[in-house]
Design a protein around this motif. Structure first.
Motif, PDB file in Angstrom:
ATOM      1  N   ALA C  20       0.842  -1.198   0.000  1.00 25.17           N
ATOM      2  CA  ALA C  20       0.000   0.000   0.000  1.00 25.17           C
ATOM      3  C   ALA C  20       0.880   1.253   0.000  1.00 25.17           C
ATOM      4  CB  ALA C  20      -0.913  -0.011   1.222  1.00 25.17           C
ATOM      5  N   TYR C  21       1.926   1.211   0.844  1.00 27.87           N
ATOM      6  CA  TYR C  21       2.800   2.378   0.934  1.00 27.87           C
ATOM      7  C   TYR C  21       3.522   2.629  -0.396  1.00 27.87           C
ATOM      8  CZ  TYR C  21       7.043   5.008   1.662  1.00 27.87           C
ATOM      9  OH  TYR C  21       8.062   5.908   1.496  1.00 27.87           O
ATOM     10  N   SER C  77      13.906   3.470   8.282  1.00 26.61           N
ATOM     11  CA  SER C  77      13.441   4.267   9.434  1.00 26.61           C
ATOM     12  C   SER C  77      13.175   5.703   9.021  1.00 26.61           C
ATOM     13  CB  SER C  77      14.480   4.263  10.557  1.00 26.61           C
ATOM     14  OG  SER C  77      14.557   2.987  11.132  1.00 26.61           O
ATOM     15  N   GLU C  78      14.135   6.224   8.265  1.00 22.73           N
ATOM     16  CA  GLU C  78      14.023   7.604   7.812  1.00 22.73           C
ATOM     17  C   GLU C  78      12.809   7.771   6.904  1.00 22.73           C
ATOM     18  OE1 GLU C  78      17.103  10.429   5.432  1.00 22.73           O
ATOM     19  OE2 GLU C  78      17.850   8.544   6.265  1.00 22.73           O
ATOM     20  N   GLU C  79      12.635   6.807   6.018  1.00 26.36           N
ATOM     21  CA  GLU C  79      11.557   6.885   5.041  1.00 26.36           C
ATOM     22  C   GLU C  79      10.183   6.806   5.715  1.00 26.36           C
ATOM     23  OE1 GLU C  79      12.133   4.285   1.750  1.00 26.36           O
ATOM     24  OE2 GLU C  79      10.291   4.941   0.762  1.00 26.36           O
ATOM     25  N   LEU C  80      10.056   5.954   6.737  1.00 25.73           N
ATOM     26  CA  LEU C  80       8.744   5.763   7.358  1.00 25.73           C
ATOM     27  C   LEU C  80       8.500   6.727   8.517  1.00 25.73           C
ATOM     28  CD1 LEU C  80       8.513   1.847   7.430  1.00 25.73           C
ATOM     29  CD2 LEU C  80       7.638   3.436   5.701  1.00 25.73           C
ATOM     30  N   GLY C  81       9.557   7.368   8.994  1.00 30.55           N
ATOM     31  CA  GLY C  81       9.378   8.256  10.144  1.00 30.55           C
ATOM     32  C   GLY C  81       9.119   7.492  11.424  1.00 30.55           C
ATOM     33  N   THR C 153       7.185  -2.255  14.798  1.00 31.23           N
ATOM     34  CA  THR C 153       7.217  -0.869  14.339  1.00 31.23           C
ATOM     35  C   THR C 153       7.350  -0.795  12.815  1.00 31.23           C
ATOM     36  OG1 THR C 153       9.593  -0.791  14.787  1.00 31.23           O
ATOM     37  CG2 THR C 153       8.133   0.060  16.496  1.00 31.23           C
ATOM     38  N   THR C 154       7.950  -1.824  12.201  1.00 34.01           N
ATOM     39  CA  THR C 154       8.050  -1.816  10.739  1.00 34.01           C
ATOM     40  C   THR C 154       6.654  -1.900  10.130  1.00 34.01           C
ATOM     41  OG1 THR C 154      10.175  -2.956  10.881  1.00 34.01           O
ATOM     42  CG2 THR C 154       9.085  -2.956   8.739  1.00 34.01           C
TER      43      THR C 154
END
Lengths: 525, 110, 386
Positions: C20-21, C77-81, C153-154
């Motif tokens: 989806a993302y 991590s950076e991409e998803l915040g 968290t992922t």
């Protein structure tokens, strides 16, 4: 590897669990009870006050004593009670895994009764994690099991029976209770429990809650404030108290995790997350039962009857008792349980304001809002009469299921009648001999003996006294009113201790005649 | 069926509150503000909250904060706490040392 | 409510959320995700051990496992915040006997043959990597580019970012049936009768995908298997590698939080209690651990990592594996049902590859070639040949 088998496995050796085990063992079930604590009895062993109810409910017996009696009975019927045994899982096929000492053991039961009780709720406010903020139950454990004073100066949050009873016990242990606060607008617990705290001088702050706990590495103070209609603090109403301990008595939550793990059907209710069960404790999983606080918070007295009901139901489920025998036993137990669930504090009245007693007498608003019955309200209750000579004055103003005073009087001066929740009335025609049995038997410490004109202008008040040291005859001190304020100076004229009083000492103080209906407590000058 | 975008629209954006720095889960040090912020990011259930922030995942297993977290979620989502589905119960019901769990009479299957 | 979208994704697990993302990121924002449970990522996505590894994988999966580790995990991590706690400090697969070592050697040489850096190390080297291991460990295979991440968290990170980009998510939306219109996939019908419609449907619902696909005549050869996991209380920082052993008794790692997470099973887990006999489907709310597994797992773990013997276990849980017939997933479009794309059968190791799988699913939707060739994972590989 070994799996040990029992007819019935009980998790929790509190009032419900032990009662169930006894009931089942009487029918011949091979029964084992596990409890994670080093002492059995659950909360009973922390209860040093006398219980309410009637004879069948072990009224006027102190909680820990009831625990001892239950344990003795359990042993007599061959129940195995294993302590320091933590049940860590309840699995399919009614299997429990139990940590005992340095190992894990597997047990299977044809039936499992979960009677794990409840845990204390928390509220959070600024500073709530400071050392010194503790649960009321924890305070009770410290005092009554480990003999450690929780603190010197305490604020209690919560005016339910737990908050009231523990406040009194804190004072018995030598702590100063600086105030009792509750966000609710009215006292939640029994009026008699509130009255005995108020007469010791503890101010009640209803519609108040904690704004913050003060201190850096431990509690040094607390600020409370009045809550408005929107449940926020009304600015300017904040009050500060120097305390080292804040006790929270803000309700209990059922500890039903084992039942949830066992995939029992659960229901989320206002009273907590509880298993859906029949009145004899059967859950949606055949053979798994629940009794006591884990299936809904009530008093220990109810838990004991619920336990008995589950014990009988399990005996029948496993064929140790016929359906007919079970039904007969159930009927008896249900009647006992119904009695306990009558009156103003009945489950159906929870959260409701009851304005009139069953007798049609207006309930004391002062009692509900300040913790004591005002001097101008007390006269309207049937236990309060004026007579020549010594006579009881019964300041029992709410319909609660309790009647030991009626049986305590050898002269028949006190009448409650068939309905256990009726207010006790003093029969004027019968002659009181001043034996004091009624005073000592009243679990609510609400009975006083009054005698006018023991000498010109002076009379005597005899009151229940459960503090140490016990004053000496001849000692002079202060008489306190129902509100805990000093009303006059007085002299201790008699101290009665008797085994039948079960550690409730009777203190007689001499006060001016006009103070006989006001003086209700004694304080050393 | 539960429409998450619809609920997000209904509850609006996260607005800071005075007591947001109040500790809620003391085992895992999760604040009220973190929980409220997560709610406005679409973390709606107690299970998701546990996974996202670790609230209720510490040694007390949520015994202390469970009800508090539930209250915050209910308030923020405009529902009754009774309608906030509780977290799962997991064995062991009390944290237990590995060596004790290993000592159940079974043998290593190697 | 608008029940129509360009893409409907069945399954709000890590693969569904990632797809989806990546769709939304490339501009395909008219996407609906349907999750049967009350919570996002309630299946294997939140129940796995968090391995992000290449070693031990089938050669058919290895290319996209490596792609994810090279190009996607390091910046995720950076991409998803959201901190996905990606840690690339190697995978240590331990052996205690000569037999174990032989087995590990075979696996290592197979991996090296397809270009993965895996080598055998001796007892001394093992101790240098992690001094807390048992002296009985005589050697191990070592893949320095493997690692681990936080699956909780992922999964929720992908979900959160997809929500922000406008993807619509529905929970408690259990899919009962698919329906074709004019020979193409079109309708997705829920158990409560609600109908969703889409141009493309991605089926990423774990084992439940099998029952759903059968409604359009596609039978996916996979089975159901249960595995358990446990977590310890917080420990001081001890190691950042991913552990496994030759006998596959357990796997696990120390998380950034400090607790150790291990996965294991005794092989004897009964599952009947969790299956609704009326439809032979798993009740997602029922996931019952076994009375023996926790103890068996602890025995296995402390035999290899004796330093943890006093660590308290805080929780144990279990989860379903959608075990494909040959151990690798079904990934790609279904020719017989145009518009239907499968992403299931991950067999318990689908977490580490979720970024590249999500990316490739988004590519399939728009008809672009995938970053690596995955034709070997087509469901067709099981079409009857005799």
């Amino acid at each position: 590897m070994k799996i040990e088998r029992y007819d019935m496995i009980v998790v929790g050796a509190g009032p419900a669990g032990l009662s169930a085990a006894i009931e089942a063992a009487k029918q011949g079930l091979k029964t084992i009870v596990f409890d994670e604590n080093e002492r059995p009895g659950g909360q009973l062993f922390k209860q040093i006050h006398k219980f309410f109810g009637s004879k069948e409910h072990k009224a006027k017996v102190r909680g820990f004593k009831i625990g001892e009696e239950l344990l003795e009975e359990a042993h007599r019927y061959g129940v195995e009670v294993i302590l320091n045994a933590t049940v860590i899982g309840l699995y399919p096929q009614k299997e429990v895994t139990v940590k005992i000492g340095e190992e894990l053991r597997h047990y299977k039961g044809d039936a499992v009764l979960v009677a794990t009780g409840a845990s204390e709720n928390m509220v959070n406010f600024e500073g709530w994690t400071l050392p010194g903020v503790i649960g009321a139950g924890a305070a009770q454990t410290m005092m009554n099991l480990h003999h450690i004073k929780p603190g010197k100066k305490v604020l209690m949050l919560g005016s339910g029976n737990v908050g009231l009873v523990v406040s009194f016990q804190l004072m018995q242990a030598g702590c100063e209770v600086v105030a009792l606060a509750d966000a609710a607008p009215r006292v939640g617990g029994y009026g008699v429990h509130a009255a005995k705290v108020a007469r010791c001088g503890v101010p009640f702050y209803l519609s108040h809650t904690i704004v913050k706990a003060e201190g850096t590495d431990h509690v040094t103070g607390v600020v409370i404030g009045q809550v408005g209609a929107d449940w926020n603090i009304i600015p300017g109403t904040e009050k500060h108290f120097d305390v080292d301990t804040i006790c929270l008595a803000v309700g209990l939550s059922p500890m039903a995790q084992l039942l949830k793990q066992a995939e029992v059907q659960m229901a989320d209710t206002k009273g907590g997350y509880v298993p859906v069960c029949t009145k004899d404790g059967a859950t949606s999983v055949p053979g798994i039962y629940a009794a006591g606080d884990v299936s809904g918070i009530e008093e220990a007295s109810s838990a004991m009857i619920e336990g008995r009901m589950s014990g009988a139901a399990i005996a029948c489920y496993l064929g140790y008792m016929s359906e007919g025998e079970k039904n007969a036993r159930m009927k008896e137990l249900e009647a006992q349980l119904d009695t306990l669930r009558q009156g103003m504090f009945a489950p159906k009245n929870r959260g409701k304001l009851v304005e009139k007693t069953d007798e049609g007498i207006a309930v004391s608003m002062n009692l509900l809002e300040n913790g004591f019955v005002a001097d101008d309200e007390i006269e309207r209750y049937p236990g309060v009469t004026h007579q020549k000579g010594i006579h009881p004055v019964i300041e029992c103003t709410q319909n609660i299921p309790c009647n030991p005073c009626q049986d305590a009087c050898p002269k028949g001066c006190i009448r409650i009648g068939k309905n256990i929740t009726s207010l006790p009335a003093v029969e004027g025609k019968k002659e009181c001999v001043g034996c004091g049995m009624c005073v000592a038997s009243c679990s609510g410490q609400a009975i006083f003996l009054v005698k006018e004109d023991v000498e010109p202008g002076f009379g005597e008040v005899t009151l229940p006294y459960e503090f140490l040291p016990v004053p000496e005859v001849g000692e002079r001190g202060l008489a306190l009113g129902r509100d805990g304020r000093e009303v006059c100076s007085c002299e201790v004229t008699k101290v009665s201790k008797a085994p039948a009083f079960d550690y409730t000492n009777l203190l007689t103080i001499k006060v001016p005649n006009e103070m006989l209906m006001t003086a209700r407590f004694y304080k050393k000058a | 069926m539960f429409d998450i975008q619809e609920k997000l629209k209904e509850i609006g954006p996260y607005i800071e509150e005075a007591d947001d720095d109040l500790l809620v889960c003391r085992c895992e040090e999760v604040t009220k503000g973190e929980i409220r912020r997560a709610l406005h990011q679409g973390i709606f259930t107690i299970e998701e909250m546990r996974r996202y922030l670790r609230s209720g995942m510490g040694l007390c297993q949520g015994q202390t904060c469970g009800k508090l977290v539930k209250g915050i979620i209910a308030k923020e989502l405009h529902v009754s706490p009774v309608d906030v589905y509780p977290a799962s119960s997991r064995a062991p019901m009390r944290p237990t040392e590995m060596r004790i769990l290993a000592e159940d009479g079974g043998v290593c299957h190697e | 409510m608008n029940n129509t979208a360009d893409v409907i994704i069945i399954g709000g697990g890590v693969n569904g959320c990632a797809a989806a993302y990546y769709l939304a990121k490339r501009g395909v924002r008219d996407v609906i995700v349907l999750e049967a449970a009350k919570s996002i990522g309630h299946g294997g996505s939140s129940r796995n051990g968090g391995g992000v590894r290449q070693s031990g994988r089938d050669v058919r999966e290895l290319p996209y496992a490596m792609y994810g580790i090279q190009y996607m995990w390091p910046t995720l991590s950076e991409e998803l915040g959201v901190d996905v706690e990606y840690t690339q400090k190697g995978n240590l697969r331990m052996g205690k006997t000569e037999e174990h070592i032989k087995k590990l050697q075979t696996l290592a040489s197979n991996a090296r043959a397809v270009g993965l850096d895996v080598k055998m190390i001796d007892k001394k080297e093992v101790k240098e990597i992690c001094p807390y291991l048992s002296d009985e460990v005589i050697g191990a295979s070592w893949c320095p580019t493997d690692g681990h991440a936080n699956p909780l968290t992922t999964t929720l990170g992908y979900y959160k970012r997809a929500l922000e980009l406008g993807v619509r998510f529905f929970t408690e939306a259990s899919v009962k049936e698919l329906k074709k219109v004019k020979g193409k996939i079109r309708k997705v019908i829920l158990a409560d009768g609600t109908v969703f419609e889409g141009e493309t449907v991605i089926l990423a619902a774990g084992y439940e995908s099998r029952a759903i696909a059968r409604t359009v005549g596609i039978d996916i050869p996979m089975m159901r298997l249960i595995d358990e996991a446990l977590v310890t209380e917080m420990q001081p920082p001890m190691t950042d590698v991913m552990f496994g052993c030759a006998t596959a008794d357990f796997y696990g790692h120390q998380t950034v939080h400090g607790s150790f997470v291990f996965g294991s099973d005794s092989g004897w887990e009964p599952t009947d209690e969790m299956i609704d006999p009326s439809n032979n489907c798993v009740d997602p709310s029922k996931l019952i651990t076994n009375a023996f597994t926790l103890s068996a797992s602890c025995r296995a773990i402390q035999d290899y990592i004796p330093a943890l013997t006093d660590a308290k276990i805080v929780r144990s849980w279990c989860g379903w594996l959608d075990e494909s017939f040959d151990g690798v997933p079904f990934l790609g479009p279904v020719d017989e049902v145009p518009g239907l794309i499968l992403a299931c059968g991950f067999t318990g190791h689908g977490f580490g590859t979720a970024p590249s799988v999500g990316l490739m699913l988004s590519q399939m939707v728009v008809g672009e070639p995938t970053v690596v060739d995955i034709s070997a994972l087509s469901y067709n590989r099981f079409l009857p040949v005799r």
